[in-house]
Design a protein around this motif. Structure first.
Motif, PDB file in Angstrom:
ATOM      1  N   GLU A  78      30.538  22.033  63.743  1.00  0.00           N
ATOM      2  CA  GLU A  78      31.714  23.088  63.670  1.00  0.00           C
ATOM      3  C   GLU A  78      31.799  23.975  62.753  1.00  0.00           C
ATOM      4  O   GLU A  78      31.974  25.433  62.865  1.00  0.00           O
ATOM      5  N   MET A  79      31.329  23.579  61.561  1.00  0.00           N
ATOM      6  CA  MET A  79      31.345  24.613  60.425  1.00  0.00           C
ATOM      7  C   MET A  79      30.524  25.627  60.726  1.00  0.00           C
ATOM      8  O   MET A  79      30.661  26.876  60.298  1.00  0.00           O
ATOM      9  N   ALA A  80      29.183  25.314  61.171  1.00  0.00           N
ATOM     10  CA  ALA A  80      28.188  26.282  61.561  1.00  0.00           C
ATOM     11  C   ALA A  80      28.806  27.129  62.480  1.00  0.00           C
ATOM     12  O   ALA A  80      28.467  28.648  62.331  1.00  0.00           O
ATOM     13  N   THR A  81      29.417  26.751  63.416  1.00  0.00           N
ATOM     14  CA  THR A  81      29.844  27.458  64.499  1.00  0.00           C
ATOM     15  C   THR A  81      31.124  28.425  63.912  1.00  0.00           C
ATOM     16  O   THR A  81      30.744  29.875  64.323  1.00  0.00           O
ATOM     17  N   ALA A  82      31.971  27.944  63.190  1.00  0.00           N
ATOM     18  CA  ALA A  82      32.923  28.612  62.741  1.00  0.00           C
ATOM     19  C   ALA A  82      32.596  29.728  61.692  1.00  0.00           C
ATOM     20  O   ALA A  82      33.146  30.733  61.498  1.00  0.00           O
ATOM     21  N   TYR A  83      31.561  29.320  60.811  1.00  0.00           N
ATOM     22  CA  TYR A  83      31.299  30.531  59.842  1.00  0.00           C
ATOM     23  C   TYR A  83      30.235  31.506  59.917  1.00  0.00           C
ATOM     24  O   TYR A  83      29.926  32.283  59.323  1.00  0.00           O
ATOM     25  N   ASP A  84      29.409  31.276  61.053  1.00  0.00           N
ATOM     26  CA  ASP A  84      28.335  32.083  61.405  1.00  0.00           C
ATOM     27  C   ASP A  84      28.988  33.498  62.061  1.00  0.00           C
ATOM     28  O   ASP A  84      28.779  33.563  63.178  1.00  0.00           O
ATOM     29  N   HIS A  85      29.058  34.435  61.025  1.00  0.00           N
ATOM     30  CA  HIS A  85      29.760  35.478  61.622  1.00  0.00           C
ATOM     31  C   HIS A  85      28.894  36.619  60.704  1.00  0.00           C
ATOM     32  O   HIS A  85      29.421  37.982  60.464  1.00  0.00           O
ATOM     33  N   ALA A  86      27.813  36.334  60.068  1.00  0.00           N
ATOM     34  CA  ALA A  86      26.949  37.415  59.272  1.00  0.00           C
ATOM     35  C   ALA A  86      26.480  38.620  60.135  1.00  0.00           C
ATOM     36  O   ALA A  86      25.848  38.121  61.344  1.00  0.00           O
ATOM     37  N   GLN A 136      33.521  29.249  52.503  1.00  0.00           N
ATOM     38  CA  GLN A 136      32.746  29.724  53.631  1.00  0.00           C
ATOM     39  C   GLN A 136      31.937  30.611  53.522  1.00  0.00           C
ATOM     40  O   GLN A 136      30.709  30.420  54.044  1.00  0.00           O
ATOM     41  N   ARG A 137      32.033  31.683  52.594  1.00  0.00           N
ATOM     42  CA  ARG A 137      31.052  32.622  52.727  1.00  0.00           C
ATOM     43  C   ARG A 137      29.821  32.020  51.803  1.00  0.00           C
ATOM     44  O   ARG A 137      28.748  32.510  52.129  1.00  0.00           O
ATOM     45  N   ARG A 138      29.924  31.597  50.729  1.00  0.00           N
ATOM     46  CA  ARG A 138      28.870  30.694  50.202  1.00  0.00           C
ATOM     47  C   ARG A 138      27.847  30.033  50.952  1.00  0.00           C
ATOM     48  O   ARG A 138      26.809  29.773  51.022  1.00  0.00           O
ATOM     49  N   LEU A 139      28.635  28.982  51.764  1.00  0.00           N
ATOM     50  CA  LEU A 139      27.809  28.205  52.661  1.00  0.00           C
ATOM     51  C   LEU A 139      27.224  29.093  53.666  1.00  0.00           C
ATOM     52  O   LEU A 139      26.005  28.508  54.006  1.00  0.00           O
ATOM     53  N   LEU A 140      27.588  30.004  54.087  1.00  0.00           N
ATOM     54  CA  LEU A 140      26.914  31.039  55.133  1.00  0.00           C
ATOM     55  C   LEU A 140      25.774  31.497  54.302  1.00  0.00           C
ATOM     56  O   LEU A 140      24.665  31.507  54.940  1.00  0.00           O
ATOM     57  N   GLN A 141      26.111  32.241  53.378  1.00  0.00           N
ATOM     58  CA  GLN A 141      25.087  32.795  52.489  1.00  0.00           C
ATOM     59  C   GLN A 141      23.741  31.734  52.244  1.00  0.00           C
ATOM     60  O   GLN A 141      22.607  32.102  52.467  1.00  0.00           O
ATOM     61  N   ALA A 142      24.264  30.608  51.920  1.00  0.00           N
ATOM     62  CA  ALA A 142      23.112  29.362  51.519  1.00  0.00           C
ATOM     63  C   ALA A 142      22.420  29.314  52.842  1.00  0.00           C
ATOM     64  O   ALA A 142      21.112  29.158  52.627  1.00  0.00           O
ATOM     65  N   GLY A 143      22.959  29.036  53.657  1.00  0.00           N
ATOM     66  CA  GLY A 143      22.309  28.892  55.137  1.00  0.00           C
ATOM     67  C   GLY A 143      21.628  29.648  55.468  1.00  0.00           C
ATOM     68  O   GLY A 143      20.138  29.563  55.863  1.00  0.00           O
ATOM     69  N   ILE A 144      21.655  31.088  55.423  1.00  0.00           N
ATOM     70  CA  ILE A 144      20.887  32.300  55.896  1.00  0.00           C
ATOM     71  C   ILE A 144      19.789  32.301  54.820  1.00  0.00           C
ATOM     72  O   ILE A 144      18.712  32.635  55.254  1.00  0.00           O
ATOM     73  N   ARG A 145      20.132  32.237  53.473  1.00  0.00           N
ATOM     74  CA  ARG A 145      18.939  32.268  52.551  1.00  0.00           C
ATOM     75  C   ARG A 145      18.042  31.294  52.772  1.00  0.00           C
ATOM     76  O   ARG A 145      16.823  31.300  52.610  1.00  0.00           O
ATOM     77  N   LEU A 146      18.605  29.949  52.906  1.00  0.00           N
ATOM     78  CA  LEU A 146      17.651  28.871  53.125  1.00  0.00           C
ATOM     79  C   LEU A 146      16.555  29.175  54.182  1.00  0.00           C
ATOM     80  O   LEU A 146      15.298  28.723  54.302  1.00  0.00           O
TER      81      LEU A 146
END
Length: 160
Positions: A78-86, A136-146
């Motif tokens: 759910e987090m992945a869906t909610a925060y995936d807005h880059a 939320q932004r840092r989680l998104l950035q971490a996932g995209i960068r990973l």
């Protein structure tokens, strides 16, 4: 992290060594994006700053490492869906940034975090609206960068 990325890319490493490297890369990319991992040495990155989070005693580092992440009550999917807005341009920029940049971003975020804790050590539901978007932004950035690190490690084409 740099050494573990090299190990991950190295075809001469055993499967076990590469799996170990993968686990450490994922862990370290996440840690670098959590602001208090770039906090003040004298308070052990917020571990020595006692606060209460919604009525239970803890420390500032734990609030940022776990409590703020879990506060919305979302599952990981759910987090992945909610925060995936880059945007595509954010993805390109974030994957282009060097790990030193990621760490410096976390360091810069520490100033308002420490300032808020100095004003009040009783952190409750009013703390999340101010600081939740940062988490939320840092989680998104971490996932995209990973994803970028792993794509590069396994030979996938960069996200252009």
């Amino acid at each position: 992290m740099e050494q573990q990325i090299k190990n991950l890319k190295d075809p001469t490493k055993t499967t076990a060594e590469r799996l170990f490297a993968l686990k450490w890369v994922a862990h370290l990319v996440g840690d670098v994006h959590m602001p208090l991992h770039a906090g003040r040495a004298e308070d052990h990155d917020g571990n020595l700053i006692n606060v209460s989070w919604r009525g239970h005693d803890t420390n500032l580092h734990a609030v940022w490492d776990t409590d703020l992440v879990e506060y919305p009550g979302l599952s990981w999917s759910e987090m992945a869906t909610a925060y995936d807005h880059a945007s595509p341009s954010e993805v390109r920029q974030w994957q282009h940034d060097a790990p030193a940049t990621w760490l410096f971003e976390s360091y810069q975020l520490c100033t308002p975090i420490y300032a808020a804790a100095a004003q009040s050590t009783a952190l409750d539901y009013r703390y999340f609206p101010t600081h939740g978007p940062t988490v939320q932004r840092r989680l998104l950035q971490a996932g995209i960068r990973l994803a970028g690190v792993l794509n590069a490690a396994f030979g996938a084409k960069p996200n252009d």
